[in-house]
Design a protein around this motif. Structure first.
Motif, PDB file in Angstrom:
ATOM      1  N   GLN A  13      -5.670  13.438   7.145  1.00  0.00           N
ATOM      2  CA  GLN A  13      -5.835  11.921   7.378  1.00  0.00           C
ATOM      3  C   GLN A  13      -4.754  11.735   8.662  1.00  0.00           C
ATOM      4  O   GLN A  13      -3.397  12.038   8.609  1.00  0.00           O
ATOM      5  CB  GLN A  13      -5.322  11.060   6.378  1.00  0.00           C
ATOM      6  CG  GLN A  13      -5.171   9.504   6.827  1.00  0.00           C
ATOM      7  CD  GLN A  13      -6.440   8.660   7.077  1.00  0.00           C
ATOM      8  OE1 GLN A  13      -7.064   8.474   6.422  1.00  0.00           O
ATOM      9  NE2 GLN A  13      -6.672   8.806   8.460  1.00  0.00           N
ATOM     10  N   LEU A  14      -5.460  11.445   9.813  1.00  0.00           N
ATOM     11  CA  LEU A  14      -4.628  11.173  11.265  1.00  0.00           C
ATOM     12  C   LEU A  14      -4.129   9.800  11.052  1.00  0.00           C
ATOM     13  O   LEU A  14      -4.537   8.988  10.509  1.00  0.00           O
ATOM     14  CB  LEU A  14      -5.446  11.360  12.143  1.00  0.00           C
ATOM     15  CG  LEU A  14      -6.120  12.921  12.233  1.00  0.00           C
ATOM     16  CD1 LEU A  14      -6.675  13.023  13.947  1.00  0.00           C
ATOM     17  CD2 LEU A  14      -5.047  14.063  12.444  1.00  0.00           C
ATOM     18  N   LEU A  15      -2.831   9.814  12.033  1.00  0.00           N
ATOM     19  CA  LEU A  15      -2.256   8.337  11.853  1.00  0.00           C
ATOM     20  C   LEU A  15      -2.128   7.599  13.095  1.00  0.00           C
ATOM     21  O   LEU A  15      -2.462   8.452  14.005  1.00  0.00           O
ATOM     22  CB  LEU A  15      -0.941   8.572  11.106  1.00  0.00           C
ATOM     23  CG  LEU A  15      -0.869   9.086   9.488  1.00  0.00           C
ATOM     24  CD1 LEU A  15       0.724   9.266   9.305  1.00  0.00           C
ATOM     25  CD2 LEU A  15      -1.460   8.199   8.761  1.00  0.00           C
ATOM     26  N   ASP A  16      -1.708   6.533  13.268  1.00  0.00           N
ATOM     27  CA  ASP A  16      -1.543   5.976  14.777  1.00  0.00           C
ATOM     28  C   ASP A  16      -0.173   5.870  14.882  1.00  0.00           C
ATOM     29  O   ASP A  16       0.056   5.331  15.999  1.00  0.00           O
ATOM     30  CB  ASP A  16      -2.120   4.456  14.506  1.00  0.00           C
ATOM     31  CG  ASP A  16      -1.408   3.577  13.513  1.00  0.00           C
ATOM     32  OD1 ASP A  16      -0.496   3.920  12.787  1.00  0.00           O
ATOM     33  OD2 ASP A  16      -1.430   2.326  13.808  1.00  0.00           O
ATOM     34  N   TRP A  17       0.626   6.724  14.136  1.00  0.00           N
ATOM     35  CA  TRP A  17       2.076   6.895  14.549  1.00  0.00           C
ATOM     36  C   TRP A  17       2.388   8.387  14.784  1.00  0.00           C
ATOM     37  O   TRP A  17       1.622   9.059  14.168  1.00  0.00           O
ATOM     38  CB  TRP A  17       3.102   6.197  13.462  1.00  0.00           C
ATOM     39  CG  TRP A  17       4.479   6.516  13.513  1.00  0.00           C
ATOM     40  CD1 TRP A  17       5.359   5.832  14.314  1.00  0.00           C
ATOM     41  CD2 TRP A  17       4.866   7.759  12.763  1.00  0.00           C
ATOM     42  NE1 TRP A  17       6.477   6.507  13.883  1.00  0.00           N
ATOM     43  CE2 TRP A  17       6.481   7.637  12.970  1.00  0.00           C
ATOM     44  CE3 TRP A  17       4.574   8.723  11.967  1.00  0.00           C
ATOM     45  CZ2 TRP A  17       7.316   8.374  12.531  1.00  0.00           C
ATOM     46  CZ3 TRP A  17       5.249   9.455  11.264  1.00  0.00           C
ATOM     47  CH2 TRP A  17       6.629   9.298  11.804  1.00  0.00           C
ATOM     48  N   GLY A  18       3.626   8.593  15.678  1.00  0.00           N
ATOM     49  CA  GLY A  18       3.717  10.096  15.803  1.00  0.00           C
ATOM     50  C   GLY A  18       4.743  10.108  17.109  1.00  0.00           C
ATOM     51  O   GLY A  18       5.454   9.047  17.481  1.00  0.00           O
ATOM     52  N   ASP A  19       4.795  11.385  17.555  1.00  0.00           N
ATOM     53  CA  ASP A  19       5.682  11.570  18.800  1.00  0.00           C
ATOM     54  C   ASP A  19       4.813  11.273  20.002  1.00  0.00           C
ATOM     55  O   ASP A  19       3.750  11.121  20.156  1.00  0.00           O
ATOM     56  CB  ASP A  19       5.631  13.226  18.774  1.00  0.00           C
ATOM     57  CG  ASP A  19       6.772  13.739  17.576  1.00  0.00           C
ATOM     58  OD1 ASP A  19       7.249  12.965  16.812  1.00  0.00           O
ATOM     59  OD2 ASP A  19       6.499  15.109  17.332  1.00  0.00           O
ATOM     60  N   ILE A  20       5.829  11.388  21.133  1.00  0.00           N
ATOM     61  CA  ILE A  20       5.439  10.748  22.482  1.00  0.00           C
ATOM     62  C   ILE A  20       5.352  12.195  23.476  1.00  0.00           C
ATOM     63  O   ILE A  20       6.779  12.643  23.524  1.00  0.00           O
ATOM     64  CB  ILE A  20       6.019   9.880  23.007  1.00  0.00           C
ATOM     65  CG1 ILE A  20       5.412   8.549  22.175  1.00  0.00           C
ATOM     66  CG2 ILE A  20       5.388   9.428  24.497  1.00  0.00           C
ATOM     67  CD1 ILE A  20       6.349   7.295  22.457  1.00  0.00           C
ATOM     68  N   VAL A  21       4.443  12.746  23.811  1.00  0.00           N
ATOM     69  CA  VAL A  21       4.818  13.881  24.801  1.00  0.00           C
ATOM     70  C   VAL A  21       4.698  13.553  26.275  1.00  0.00           C
ATOM     71  O   VAL A  21       3.762  12.835  26.687  1.00  0.00           O
ATOM     72  CB  VAL A  21       3.606  15.120  24.520  1.00  0.00           C
ATOM     73  CG1 VAL A  21       3.917  16.057  25.502  1.00  0.00           C
ATOM     74  CG2 VAL A  21       3.825  15.505  22.994  1.00  0.00           C
ATOM     75  N   ALA A  22       5.419  13.739  27.068  1.00  0.00           N
ATOM     76  CA  ALA A  22       5.667  13.320  28.383  1.00  0.00           C
ATOM     77  C   ALA A  22       5.675  14.735  29.421  1.00  0.00           C
ATOM     78  O   ALA A  22       6.169  15.654  28.945  1.00  0.00           O
ATOM     79  CB  ALA A  22       6.949  12.711  28.688  1.00  0.00           C
ATOM     80  N   LEU A  23       4.519  14.853  30.238  1.00  0.00           N
ATOM     81  CA  LEU A  23       4.288  15.820  31.062  1.00  0.00           C
ATOM     82  C   LEU A  23       4.264  15.681  32.459  1.00  0.00           C
ATOM     83  O   LEU A  23       4.037  14.683  32.968  1.00  0.00           O
ATOM     84  CB  LEU A  23       2.751  16.461  30.695  1.00  0.00           C
ATOM     85  CG  LEU A  23       2.751  17.057  29.195  1.00  0.00           C
ATOM     86  CD1 LEU A  23       1.250  17.118  28.968  1.00  0.00           C
ATOM     87  CD2 LEU A  23       3.460  18.004  28.862  1.00  0.00           C
ATOM     88  N   ARG A  24       4.888  16.599  33.318  1.00  0.00           N
ATOM     89  CA  ARG A  24       5.107  16.325  34.634  1.00  0.00           C
ATOM     90  C   ARG A  24       4.659  17.616  35.432  1.00  0.00           C
ATOM     91  O   ARG A  24       5.770  18.705  35.038  1.00  0.00           O
ATOM     92  CB  ARG A  24       6.295  15.882  35.134  1.00  0.00           C
ATOM     93  CG  ARG A  24       6.420  15.724  36.689  1.00  0.00           C
ATOM     94  CD  ARG A  24       7.795  14.834  36.937  1.00  0.00           C
ATOM     95  NE  ARG A  24       9.187  15.687  36.489  1.00  0.00           N
ATOM     96  CZ  ARG A  24      10.186  15.204  36.637  1.00  0.00           C
ATOM     97  NH1 ARG A  24      10.576  13.897  37.142  1.00  0.00           N
ATOM     98  NH2 ARG A  24      11.357  15.748  36.225  1.00  0.00           N
TER      99      ARG A  24
END
Length: 298
Positions: free
Chosen positions: A46-57
């Motif tokens: 079950q996937l959730l609407d909450w989690g980590d944030i990955v920033a890429l540059r």
């Protein structure tokens, strides 16, 4: 920002922001072993609407750098860094490098899939940013080499999983809200899989049975209870507000509710020192939704 759906596509100074959602194992069984010793599993992701944030540059010098990530995890051991390196190896030398910055919200070792989700997000997002146009199947294969849970995050659908977790059948799960609890206790996965008291011959589930919840047990729960009195006590306390379960092979616990208000009320009834969240189950991941919005090209 309450959920990953609220995540803006970009930040300052050239960073793009990408969701890395958490997951739950609504059930988890071992139904046998392969000849190579790997366990054959059945589970519902079950996937959730909450989690980590990955920033890429993107970088012009071809280097892969991670200034911030999981505490205590060296960059070379970070699944997100390894995912970027694996993708670059497939693409060849004509791609730029990347800075990877991870806002870790998913607790480590809890069975919520944080490292695997971060790796999947890096694969999917860099495929877009680097203009590689690799297929979902190709990205899922790369992800499987990094970890058994990575493909479900690459594909971005809640799913019934078999094999070592790579054979996925997308599911439309009923809408639920989940009270999540981090026990703070991390029992090594390898230790659990080698436990003599682990049940390895469960009868196989059907997809309809797994959705109905009639086979909702996790075979690792009794093993975790036996090895961690603290987890056992927390499960017993959680049972006062609903059906308490463990997710994956970690120390993460959860209770499902039909309405978010009920989940919030149960959260407020727990001891104040507990690390808790309320999240909504989603059938399509925030990462998949971000890609559908066309965000943002390299």
């Amino acid at each position: 920002m309450d959920t990953l759906a609220d995540l803006p596509p970009t930040s300052h100074a050239g960073w793009s922001l990408w969701p890395a959602p958490a997951k739950l194992n609504l059930c988890l069984r071992i139904v046998g072993r392969r000849e190579d010793g790997y366990h054959l599993l059945q589970t519902v992701f079950q996937l959730l609407d909450w989690g980590d944030i990955v920033a890429l540059r993107p970088r012009e010098d071809g280097r892969i750098l991670r200034p911030r990530g999981a505490a205590g995890v060296a960059p070379a051991d970070d699944l997100a860094v390894r995912a970027a390196a694996a993708l670059r190896a497939v693409a060849g030398g004509d791609v730029p490098g990347v800075d990877i910055d991870i806002d870790k919200r998913i607790p480590q070792g809890g069975g919520f899939g944080g490292g695997s989700s971060d790796a999947a997000t890096v694969l999917v997002a860099l495929n877009r940013l680097w203009g590689l146009d690799l297929s979902e199947d190709a990205l899922a294969d790369l992800g499987l080499a990094l970890g058994a849970d990575v493909p479900v995050f690459v594909r971005g659908r809640s799913a019934f999983a078999e094999g070592v977790g790579e054979r996925l059948t997308p599911l439309d799960l009923p809408p639920r809200s989940y009270l999540l609890v981090d026990s703070g206790i991390n029992v090594p996965t390898a230790e659990l899989f080698h436990a003599p008291d682990l049940t390895r011959d469960c009868p196989a589930m059907t997809i309809s049975g797994s959705i109905s919840g009639s086979m909702g047990e996790n075979v690792f729960e009794p093993v975790l209870r036996a090895r961690s009195p603290a987890i056992a006590a927390m499960l017993d306390r959680l049972a006062q507000v609903g059906e308490a379960r463990v997710t994956g092979t970690g120390g993460g616990l959860f209770v499902a509710f039909d309405h978010p208000d009920a989940a919030q009320a149960a959260r407020q009834a727990l001891p104040g020192g507990w690390r808790t969240w309320v999240a909504r189950g989603v059938n399509e991941s925030p990462l998949r939704q971000r890609l559908a919005q066309g965000a943002p090209p390299g």
